[in-house]
Design a protein around this motif. Structure first.
Motif: not given
Lengths: 267, 289
Positions: A121-137
């Motif tokens: 997810h981190r690899l492919h979501s760069r540039g698509a806005g920040r993913t918050t810690r809660a989203d990642e969880d």
């Protein structure tokens, strides 16, 4: 791969993967001979056949990891949801994002359990806005729940992934593919490093993922093909011999070679 | 039916003999190290004091301490590493992770091996020609450090490459198959797992660099210069050259003095090695595999 157009009515019948006259050479050795095969979307298709029949090669052609060897040449086409994965304009990293792969030996990354799941997810979501810690969880929990691993690991997400049992590691390897929403999962003998209990658990998981994901499963274990797949492809010496629903293949094989293999006369 | 035969007894004798022989070799290997340390401690131990470390040499280098040489060596080694580590690590990453197996790569590998084999006096003359004269740095810390850096490069490259290759290939494959690029794979997975090995190699290299004499003799190290350097364009004293000078070039040096200098130099090296081992242990514990 180009983002597929939203489901037009005909898309339901569109195969998840389609091989058209696909041949492959390792140097001068021809491993695949003009394979024509359609892998139905949302189902589990198993590839069976004796060692060296080309089933793993066929699987590895879909996400183009054979190419790394450098001396591989192909002819014909492989299309995933209608898009040719070998077309020059398609980026390899996009192909690999859409086509996830699970290997014989679980190959967890030397990171924590959580970081393994969120890695893609981190690899492919760069540039698509920040993913918050809660989203990642939420993503981590969703993926781990889907592979039936959440209850085992929820209290030790920050421990190293290599400390899990092989069965759990293999489930983790499947889980980390899910957050990037692949269209096709390739599994190359995913249970062959596991004990019978682990095999049962992973097979159960594969069965659970049916419908939502298209799964192409290589196995040398005919009983597994019979238990854990809906459609079955028999290969021999680089050629596709027979492709029928699994229950038909094991009861009324159409070709003599298939019948001989299933009855254990060779292989 | 299980009695030992003559053949068995002969085999057992050979076994004991070989074992004893190899043990002897191993002990002999350790002996010089212990002897050197022992002699230095006995003969130079009395020199050691804070004054010795933190004052300048006096009376034509027959008395006083080693401060300018100590500080000079730290400068030389630090700047040499600043120059060689980034270049060496980048080169090793290229060679290990990107380079195709072709003629160019083989030529580069050969060059690295040969660079490691160049005698240090040749490095010194190269440094004199290239850095002191051609680039116009003069005899200075900068010129001497760059000369040391070039000497250090092959070892940094080889150590880094070995550390990279010790990272299991399966990790790279796992990354690639998730659509990671080569760089993402290197940055997120390969380097973090190789860093302990790289650091170990670098620190071991520090100890070697600190002891080199020939490469700095013509390029930046001074016989006697009882000041601390103010910039990288100054000359400086260095421990290794200082030892050479007081042991061979200066009359009427008290016997304990060279031993004391040698002891400080070895102490620096051993301290670096201990740091390297500590760092490696700590980083290994942090590893997630």
């Amino acid at each position: 791969m180009v983002e597929p157009t939203p489901a037009v009515p005909a898309a339901a019948a569109e195969p998840a993967a389609r091989f058209t006259g696909f041949s492959l050479w390792y140097g001068t050795f021809q491993a695949l001979y003009g394979v024509d095969l359609q892998v139905e979307a949302g189902r589990i298709t198993s590839l069976i056949g004796p060692s060296g029949c080309g089933k793993s090669t066929l699987l590895r052609s879909v996400n183009r990891i054979n190419e790394r060897l450098g001396y591989v040449r192909t002819e014909g086409a492989v299309a995933v949801h209608g898009v040719d994965v070998y077309a020059a304009q398609n980026a390899l990293v996009q192909v690999r994002k859409q086509v996830g792969m699970v290997f014989q030996r679980p190959n967890v990354l030397p990171l924590s359990i959580r970081d393994n799941v969120i890695f893609g997810h981190r690899l492919h979501s760069r540039g698509a806005g920040r993913t918050t810690r809660a989203d990642e969880d939420a993503i981590v929990e969703g993926a781990l729940r889907q592979v039936l691993l959440w209850d085992d690991v929820k209290d030790r997400l920050n421990r190293r992934a290599a400390g899990l049992s092989l069965e759990q590691q293999q489930k983790l390897c499947i889980a980390r593919l899910l957050p990037v929403k692949p269209r096709l999962l390739l599994m190359d003998e995913p249970c062959s490093a596991l004990d019978p209990k682990g095999t049962e658990a992973v097979e159960e998981l594969i069965w659970e993922l049916r419908g939502e994901y298209t799964i192409l499963l290589v196995t040398h274990n005919m009983a597994q093909a019979r238990r854990a797949s809906e459609s079955c492809v028999f290969m021999l010496l680089g050629k596709m011999i027979e492709h029928t629903p699994t229950d038909e293949m094991f009861v009324t094989p159409q070709r003599q070679e298939t019948a001989d293999y299933i009855e254990g006369r060779y292989g | 039916m299980f009695e030992a035969t003559d053949l068995n007894r002969r085999d057992a004798r050979t076994q004991r003999l070989v074992r004893a022989l190899f043990l002897l070799m191993t002990v002999l290997l350790a002996a010089p190290v212990l002897l050197i340390l022992g002699v230095l401690l006995v003969k130079g131990g009395t020199m050691l004091s804070w004054d010795f470390l933190f004052t300048e040499p006096t009376n034509g280098m027959t008395a006083g301490g080693v401060l300018p040489a100590l500080v000079g060596t730290v400068w030389l080694v630090a700047i040499a590493l600043l120059a060689s580590v980034p270049v060496g690590v980048a080169a090793a990453v290229y060679l290990s992770e990107y380079a195709p197996d072709n003629v160019l790569t083989r030529v580069i590998n050969l060059a690295i091996i040969n660079l490691a084999g160049v005698p240090s006096i040749v490095h010194a003359l190269f440094g004199l020609g290239a850095f002191v004269i051609f680039f116009g740095f003069g005899t200075s810390i900068l010129a001497a450090s760059l000369t040391l850096a070039i000497m250090t490069l092959p070892v940094v490259i080889v150590a880094t490459r070995e550390a990279l290759q010790a990272v299991p290939h399966a990790f790279r494959e796992a990354c690639w198959n998730m659509g990671a690029t080569r760089w993402q794979t290197i940055w997120r997975v390969v380097l973090p797992n190789a860093v302990s090995g790289i650091l170990t190699g670098v620190i071991l290299e520090v100890s070697r660099t600190a002891g080199e004499t020939a490469p700095i003799m013509f390029t930046g190290a001074a016989f006697f210069l009882p000041f601390l350097p103010a910039s990288v364009f100054d000359q400086t004293m260095a421990m290794s050259l200082h030892l050479f000078v007081i042991a061979t070039q200066v009359p009427d040096v008290p016997e304990a003095l060279p031993y004391g200098v040698a002891l400080v130099l070895i102490g620096m090296v051993l301290a670096m090695n201990a740091l390297s081992i500590g760092l490696r242990t700590w980083l290994r514990q942090k590893k997630k595999w």
